[in-house]
Motif scaffolding. Structure first.
Motif, short mmCIF file in Angstrom:
data_model
loop_
_atom_site.label_atom_id
_atom_site.label_comp_id
_atom_site.label_asym_id
_atom_site.label_seq_id
_atom_site.Cartn_x
_atom_site.Cartn_y
_atom_site.Cartn_z
N LYS A 89 10.96 -14.10 53.49
CA LYS A 89 10.11 -13.24 52.66
C LYS A 89 8.74 -12.94 53.27
O LYS A 89 7.72 -13.02 52.60
N GLN A 115 5.21 -14.12 50.35
CA GLN A 115 5.07 -14.33 48.91
C GLN A 115 6.42 -14.30 48.23
O GLN A 115 7.34 -13.64 48.70
N GLY A 116 6.50 -15.04 47.11
CA GLY A 116 7.67 -15.00 46.26
C GLY A 116 8.74 -15.98 46.67
O GLY A 116 9.63 -15.65 47.43
N SER A 117 8.65 -17.19 46.18
CA SER A 117 9.65 -18.24 46.47
C SER A 117 9.92 -18.36 47.97
O SER A 117 11.03 -18.22 48.44
N GLY A 136 6.97 -22.71 48.54
CA GLY A 136 5.81 -22.34 47.74
C GLY A 136 5.97 -20.91 47.26
O GLY A 136 6.82 -20.17 47.76
N GLN A 137 5.14 -20.50 46.33
CA GLN A 137 5.16 -19.11 45.89
C GLN A 137 4.44 -18.22 46.91
O GLN A 137 4.75 -17.04 47.03
N GLN A 138 3.49 -18.79 47.65
CA GLN A 138 2.81 -18.09 48.73
C GLN A 138 2.72 -19.02 49.93
O GLN A 138 2.64 -20.23 49.79
N TYR A 150 0.67 -23.62 51.92
CA TYR A 150 1.57 -23.26 50.83
C TYR A 150 0.78 -23.38 49.54
O TYR A 150 0.06 -24.36 49.33
N THR A 151 0.92 -22.39 48.66
CA THR A 151 0.21 -22.45 47.38
C THR A 151 1.18 -22.14 46.24
O THR A 151 2.19 -21.49 46.43
N THR A 152 0.81 -22.62 45.08
CA THR A 152 1.55 -22.47 43.83
C THR A 152 2.92 -23.13 43.95
O THR A 152 3.82 -22.61 44.60
N LYS A 153 3.03 -24.30 43.34
CA LYS A 153 4.26 -25.09 43.37
C LYS A 153 4.68 -25.40 44.81
O LYS A 153 5.84 -25.24 45.19
N GLU A 181 0.00 -28.43 44.06
CA GLU A 181 -0.28 -27.00 43.86
C GLU A 181 -0.57 -26.32 45.20
O GLU A 181 -0.22 -25.17 45.41
#
Length: 188
Positions: free
Chosen positions: A11, A25-27, A53-55, A67-70, A83
């Motif tokens: 991605k 971005q995106g999973s 991560g999400q990003q 890696y950010t967000t989850k 996070e």
């Protein structure tokens, strides 16, 4: 997509061909080839590390992936969630020099599970430091005497050893006690 560190990323949103930087971005799922010192044999081993991560942002000049967000990284040293997770690589692009995680972190090793608000790993010292900012840092460790739980303001420990430094704060005390709730050991 593979860049100079042996980093494969799904991605990809942006790749700068001049700098080698990329963003996704995106999973996001990425795989990295890393060199690691096996604590039992003291031999250098080449292994795979997987990040989620999400990003994700990779800065080639700094040899840094964020890696950010989850965020979630599974590698030779264990399974880390938070996070935000930031890995800084050495000159060869495969040695992890520094690892930083923040935001409700959980670090699972073979015989330990550590939780807190911030984790830092320094490869030169082969040392982790976990801080509980909004709560106490907690470590469950399985020993020959059973399960031990430590609740502290911060703790410092070495990989592959039982060396553990516990620190209380002005408002907290350091506590270690037997516990029956140790999670099962992680498989390697």
């Amino acid at each position: 997509l593979t860049v100079r560190t042996g980093l494969w990323v799904s991605k990809v949103q942006a790749l700068d061909g001049k700098t080698g930087n990329l963003a996704a971005q995106g999973s996001v799922i990425s795989q990295m080839i890393v060199q690691d010192l096996n604590p039992a044999t003291k031999a250098r081993e080449t292994t795979r590390s997987t990040g989620f991560g999400q990003q994700m942002h990779y800065d080639d000049a700094l040899r840094k992936v964020t890696y950010t967000t989850k965020a979630h990284v599974i590698g030779p040293q264990g399974d880390l969630t938070g996070e935000t997770i930031v890995l800084t690589f050495g000159q060869n692009g495969q040695d992890i020099e520094k690892l930083e995680a923040s935001g409700d972190i959980t670090f699972k090793e073979v015989d330990r599970i550590t939780t807190g608000d911030q984790l830092t790993y320094d490869a030169i010292k082969d040392e982790y430091r976990v801080i509980g900012k909004g709560r106490l840092a907690r470590m469950f460790r399985t020993t020959d005497q059973g399960c031990k739980r430590s609740d502290v303001a911060s703790l410092t420990f070495s990989r592959g050893t039982d060396n553990l430094q516990l620190e209380g704060g002005d408002q907290t005390r350091t506590q270690t006690a037997a516990d029956t709730s140790c999670p099962p050991p992680q498989k390697r």
